[in-house]
Design an enzyme around this catalytic site. Structure first.
Site, PDB file in Angstrom:
ATOM      1  CG  HIS A 237     128.706   0.161 -83.813  1.00 10.58           C
ATOM      2  ND1 HIS A 237     129.568   1.103 -84.326  1.00 10.58           N
ATOM      3  CD2 HIS A 237     129.405  -1.011 -83.776  1.00 10.58           C
ATOM      4  CE1 HIS A 237     130.734   0.533 -84.583  1.00 10.58           C
ATOM      5  NE2 HIS A 237     130.666  -0.737 -84.252  1.00 10.58           N
TER       6      HIS A 237
ATOM      7  CB  CYS B  66     130.934  -3.982 -81.585  1.00 15.20           C
ATOM      8  SG  CYS B  66     131.635  -3.768 -83.222  1.00 15.20           S
TER       9      CYS B  66
END
Ligand code: NAP
Length: 367
Positions: free
Chosen positions: A257, A162
């Site tokens: 993120h 991810c």
């Protein structure tokens, strides 16, 4: 158009719940099969997730009534497939790597394609690691995979880690424009939802930063080389560049993120920061005629403000599927530096998986 019935393995987890909600109103796919661990098996979906539903949006009523099956029992999925309730599965399982690898292969061998979020098969030589906009042609390995393993209908395709999603598309845009990155130093600030639920203990996270996420730096440094690689004579040839050095940190943010990237080009360098911003604005990744429901209209969005991107303000940009960039400036050591951000459980997990499935349907591998 009649919707394709799909199953979710790991339907009760952090990523599984995202799959369930993102597919609530999906024009092509409908969730008709849900599976998780033996702990959840036998319960109605609404009972299995009661008290541990993480999202603001809820599941469709028909999903709440599904009986959760044991994901380890492939025969249950085969029965659902025969009934017309499970044409392929999204895998969001969190279990041992060897168990995941073997289980996903059992589904594929049984004729049920697997679109996976797990890392187990990312380095399997005949399995593509897809980011729809970056390497859609890697799906061409699927016929090779099926033939080599004697699978008629089933196959396995996965998506990458991810955290690299935040910077792969911007780097790909520059590569496509003729400016390939040679060396990258990236520092990531990764959300707690990236560790699943219950994830990192709250006492380790509140008022804190943890400068270690097991396996994450290796994934960040190596997976891009497969993604930027090519298929030659039916096998993947990894790219040798860019050489990446990653520092991965867990920070007290719920979703999204963040990556601080310093990048060095080869001999050919963009003339200015303005040229790079223009390249990102024009980047589409997929050809114009490929219209996929989950694809962001503009995969890379540059924000001019000097305090963006930010998780709270930017995580939901274009269905939470766009990568948001900011703070592009010259680097004193390499050539440029910038901040990049994407939603880890959507763009980096379930949304990315759905987009991959859409791509594979468009290419005729699903349906
Ligand atoms: P999670 O919240 O811990 O959910 C794990 C799921 O796997 C649950 O449905 C759980 O079922 C099921 N499960 C656990 N042990 C099992 C077993 N022995 N047999 C069958 N099912 C089992 O994890 P997650 O964050 O959703 O992550 C799921 C996968 O996506 C992982 O492979 C992860 O690496 C990957 N991923 C996660 C992210 C992210 O941002 N979180 C991003 C990209 C990729 P029960 O509820 O019944 O226990």
């Amino acid at each position: 158009m009649e919707k394709i019935p799909v199953g979710i393995l790991g339907a009760t987890g952090m990523v599984g719940q995202q799959y369930i909600t993102l597919l609530n109103d999906h024009p092509w796919f409908e969730v008709r099969y849900a599976a998780a661990s033996p702990r959840s098996a036998g319960k109605k979906y609404e009972e299995a997730v009661a008290g541990r539903w993480h999202l603001a949006k809820t599941y469709a009523p028909h999903v709440g009534g599904l009986i959760v099956e044991d994901a380890n029992d492939v025969n249950r999925a085969i029965a659902a497939f025969k009934k017309g309730d499970c044409s392929f599965v999204f895998s969001a399982l969190e279990m041992g790597k060897d168990e995941t690898r073997s289980l996903e292969e059992q589904y594929a061998a049984a004729g049920i394609p697997v679109i996976s979020n797990a890392s187990a098969h990312r380095w399997t030589p005949d399995v593509p690691v897809l980011i729809a906009e970056v390497n859609p042609d890697h799906a061409d390995i699927i016929p090779v995979q099926k033939k080599a393993r004697g699978w008629d209908r089933g196959f396995i395709a996965v998506k990458p880690n991810c955290s690299i999603q935040s910077y792969m598309a911007p780097i790909h845009a520059l590569t496509k424009a003729g400016y390939a990155a040679q060396r990258i130093i990236v520092t990531t600030l990764q959300a707690v939802s990236g560790a699943g639920y219950p994830g990192v203990p709250s006492l380790d996270m509140i008022d804190n930063i943890v400068p270690y996420i097991g396996g994450e730096e290796e994934k960040s440094e190596e997976e891009p080389l497969k993604i930027f690689g090519s298929i030659e004579n039916g096998v993947f040839k990894n790219s040798e560049l860019p050489k990446i050095s990653a520092h991965c940190n867990r920070v007290p943010v719920t979703d999204g993120h963040f990556a601080c990237v310093s990048l060095e080009f080869g001999v050919k360098k963009p003339a200015s920061m303005e040229e790079i911003i223009k390249i990102w604005a024009a980047y589409r990744g997929l050809p114009q005629e490929v219209d996929l429901p989950m694809a962001p209209k503009q995969p890379v969005i540059y924000r001019e403000e000097n305090n963006r991107p930010q998780p709270r303000k930017d995580r939901d940009t274009d269905k939470a599927m766009a990568v948001v960039i900011g703070r592009l400036r010259p680097c004193n050591v390499f050539d440029i530096r910038f901040a990049a951000f994407s939603h880890n459980t959507v763009r980096g997990a379930a949304g990315g998986g759905i987009l991959n499935a859409e791509l594979l349907k468009y290419k005729g591998y699903l349906g």
